[in-house]
Design an enzyme around this catalytic site. Sequence first.
Site, PDB file in Angstrom:
ATOM      1  N   ARG A 164       2.095 -12.248  -0.718  1.00 23.41           N
ATOM      2  CA  ARG A 164       0.582 -12.488  -0.086  1.00 23.41           C
ATOM      3  C   ARG A 164       0.256 -13.706  -0.987  1.00 23.41           C
ATOM      4  NH1 ARG A 164      -1.805  -8.773   3.351  1.00 23.41           N
ATOM      5  NH2 ARG A 164      -0.317  -6.993   3.383  1.00 23.41           N
ATOM      6  N   ARG A 210       0.896  -1.059  -0.175  1.00 21.86           N
ATOM      7  CA  ARG A 210       0.141  -0.071   0.197  1.00 21.86           C
ATOM      8  C   ARG A 210       1.001   1.241   0.131  1.00 21.86           C
ATOM      9  NH1 ARG A 210      -1.692   0.510   4.508  1.00 21.86           N
ATOM     10  NH2 ARG A 210      -1.079  -1.473   5.499  1.00 21.86           N
ATOM     11  N   SER A 230      -1.345  -3.957  10.228  1.00 21.86           N
ATOM     12  CA  SER A 230      -0.907  -5.096   8.904  1.00 21.86           C
ATOM     13  C   SER A 230       0.329  -5.725   9.627  1.00 21.86           C
ATOM     14  CB  SER A 230      -0.645  -4.146   7.777  1.00 21.86           C
ATOM     15  OG  SER A 230      -1.880  -3.223   7.540  1.00 21.86           O
ATOM     16  N   LYS A 243      -9.758  -2.544   1.563  1.00 22.87           N
ATOM     17  CA  LYS A 243      -9.365  -1.477   2.456  1.00 22.87           C
ATOM     18  C   LYS A 243     -10.374  -0.184   2.057  1.00 22.87           C
ATOM     19  CE  LYS A 243      -6.165  -3.943   4.409  1.00 22.87           C
ATOM     20  NZ  LYS A 243      -6.399  -4.293   5.745  1.00 22.87           N
ATOM     21  N   CYS A 299       1.143  -8.139  11.516  1.00 22.17           N
ATOM     22  CA  CYS A 299       1.064  -8.053  12.711  1.00 22.17           C
ATOM     23  C   CYS A 299       0.722  -9.625  13.498  1.00 22.17           C
ATOM     24  CB  CYS A 299       0.752  -7.089  13.898  1.00 22.17           C
ATOM     25  SG  CYS A 299       2.106  -5.614  13.651  1.00 22.17           S
ATOM     26  N   TYR A 338      -1.608  -3.496  -6.625  1.00 22.91           N
ATOM     27  CA  TYR A 338      -1.197  -4.174  -5.407  1.00 22.91           C
ATOM     28  C   TYR A 338      -2.716  -4.124  -4.707  1.00 22.91           C
ATOM     29  CZ  TYR A 338      -0.657  -5.085  -0.788  1.00 22.91           C
ATOM     30  OH  TYR A 338      -0.394  -5.550   0.731  1.00 22.91           O
ATOM     31  N   ASP A 381      -9.293 -10.126   8.864  1.00 22.88           N
ATOM     32  CA  ASP A 381      -8.778  -8.718   8.731  1.00 22.88           C
ATOM     33  C   ASP A 381      -9.830  -7.604   9.155  1.00 22.88           C
ATOM     34  OD1 ASP A 381      -6.676  -7.162   7.670  1.00 22.88           O
ATOM     35  OD2 ASP A 381      -7.628  -6.790   6.017  1.00 22.88           O
ATOM     36  N   HIS A 429     -10.535  -2.707  11.533  1.00 26.84           N
ATOM     37  CA  HIS A 429      -9.466  -3.464  10.878  1.00 26.84           C
ATOM     38  C   HIS A 429      -9.310  -4.750  12.217  1.00 26.84           C
ATOM     39  CE1 HIS A 429      -5.142  -3.542   9.408  1.00 26.84           C
ATOM     40  NE2 HIS A 429      -5.708  -4.397   8.721  1.00 26.84           N
TER      41      HIS A 429
HETATM   42  C1  OXD Z   1      -3.131  -4.654   5.226  1.00 28.26           C
HETATM   43  C2  OXD Z   1      -4.019  -5.847   4.516  1.00 28.26           C
HETATM   44  O1  OXD Z   1      -2.049  -4.236   4.536  1.00 28.26           O
HETATM   45  O2  OXD Z   1      -4.566  -6.592   5.252  1.00 28.26           O
HETATM   46  O3  OXD Z   1      -3.575  -4.498   6.360  1.00 28.26           O
HETATM   47  O4  OXD Z   1      -3.428  -6.316   3.404  1.00 28.26           O
HETATM   48 MN    MN Z   2      -5.063  -5.395   7.197  1.00 27.17          MN
END
Ligand code: OXD
Ligand code: MN
Length: 581
Positions: free
Chosen positions: A366, A71, A250, A208, A252, A199, A277, A228
């Site tokens: 990913r 991002r 993100s 998002k 974590c 992306y 998420d 989130h």
């Molecule tokens: C983020 C995702 O960047 O979930 O938080 O992809």
């Molecule tokens: Mn996320």
Amino acid sequence: MPYTKNNSLKEWVRESAKLTQAKNIHWCTGSEEEYQELINLMLKSDTLYKLNTDEYRDCYLHRSDPNDVARTEHLTFVCSQEKDQAGPNNNWMAPKEARMLSNELFAGSMKDRTLYVVPYCMGPISSPYSQLGVEITDSPYVVINMKIMTRMGTQALKKIDEGKPFVKGLHCTGDLSVEKRRILHFPETGEIHSFSSGYGGNALLGKKCHALRIASWQARQGGWLAEHMLIVGIENPQGEKHYVVAAFPSACGKTNLAMLIPPKDYKGWKIWTVGDDIAWMHVGDDGRLYAINPEAGFFGVVPGTSEKTNPNALNMIKQDAIFTNVALTADGAPWWEGKTSGTPKINWKGEDCDTATGPAAHPNSRFTVSSKNCASYDEAAESQNGVPISAIIFGGRRSNLVPLVLESKSWEHGVLLGATMASQTTAAATGETGILRNDPMAMNPFCGYHFGSYWEHWVSFAKRATHLPRIYNVNWFRTDENGKFIWPGFGDNLRVLEWILKRVDGKAQAKETPIGNLPLLSDLNLEHLDIDKEALEKLCSVDSGWIEEMKNVDSFLQKFEPKVPKELWQEVSKIKDGLKA
Ligand code: OXD
Ligand code: MN
């Protein structure tokens, strides 16, 4: 153009095709045949590669442009009418200026390309809490990912035809140059314009852009919450099941926590995954908070996924998964840092692998996979009303200061815990990693409006709901003097969740301290855990650095004045007074 009774949709598709000068228009149905056709198209154009079929059934690899792998927060804008509404936490652009810029960028941008119309539903198709959207895109990669991540195609279009409102997202791959990249949100009209990135977080607009930035704005108007957060069910050997939601920044460990495997000594415990998420929460008729997962799949970070960290994920990505930016072994299997088998031969850029010059897989590579592939998938993810929430957890990546687990003393104190979260940055966004930054409720990159108003909205739930869940703060990432993690994390995090649920059920004690309630070591199940008790004692006590930390809290909150709710300042004063005493 196929028949759609929705004139607004018809008109918008027509206008977009005219502006972008698209060659063809393809209305997506979401069928398996369509998915396969797009896969074949991408295989032919070398934008997708089939992986080793013995080990990975119907799995593919896509490689991004090397400067389009995360991002880009500095190129992401909230274009509300008033700058003040976007707040200091967002980049702002006046809507008129943003539309002019967008018109310039999109003009002629799909010449010789197919324009895909992607109707989608965020949330279970018949849930009153779900929302519809349509993404227009020129990217087959986006379409196949949206098919996995959302309820996409005919079923969603049918609802839109019935006249239900929908979010309009316009996306074009452009030339992928950073100069032209813009992710623009128009919250008042529910529109998103995304240009020059493929992306996930920039291009899969349901995620998002819609489910967090636009939805958080709408949630404030409508009296609900768009967060989130992962959603996970925890069932004990007696068959009692509690759901909790947890917000972490993100990369974590939300995906790991959402599908953890209980430690060996936790016989009879089961984990149920609803989402990893995003959670949309509303107050139910019984005064409790209920959550739905608006997504239908996982777009997870691959590196680090292993038998130890996340066996469920390791298995679920062995079929019908799309990998982005991982490395390859000589026999065409995907490879990433942390994978315990195989050797990388080709790196994420498609070059011969030389691990001396950098990681083989991109740190933000990913997987995209359906939630139903996960062994711990919970059928309740399809429940129209969502699942009742017993606890809310906030967590960040903090190498010092913040204890393993902290219970808030009240709803307002819990909101302060969320509002003053901070975490070390990760590869999920461009920029330096490992830098400590404030990330309230893990929403810093995703809250579509002023944080002051957002916290006010959170505080208002004390009046909206009669049975609010308790709020907790956790930190799995404290390190010792050698930089080694003190807490083992992963499956062992269930030990902390168990304490939280015991507290919820009134079955465990806590130490009351100025910063919140801490566990007594005797109430944590530490059996079979090889951990230094002295270090753990430290992890569950108030560090002397909290006096300094409260100064940081103070100056951070000041940035959002005059909109910070007075309740948060009252909580700050109570903590400071307690620490002084
Ligand atoms: C983020 C995702 O960047 O979930 O938080 O992809
Ligand atoms: Mn996320």
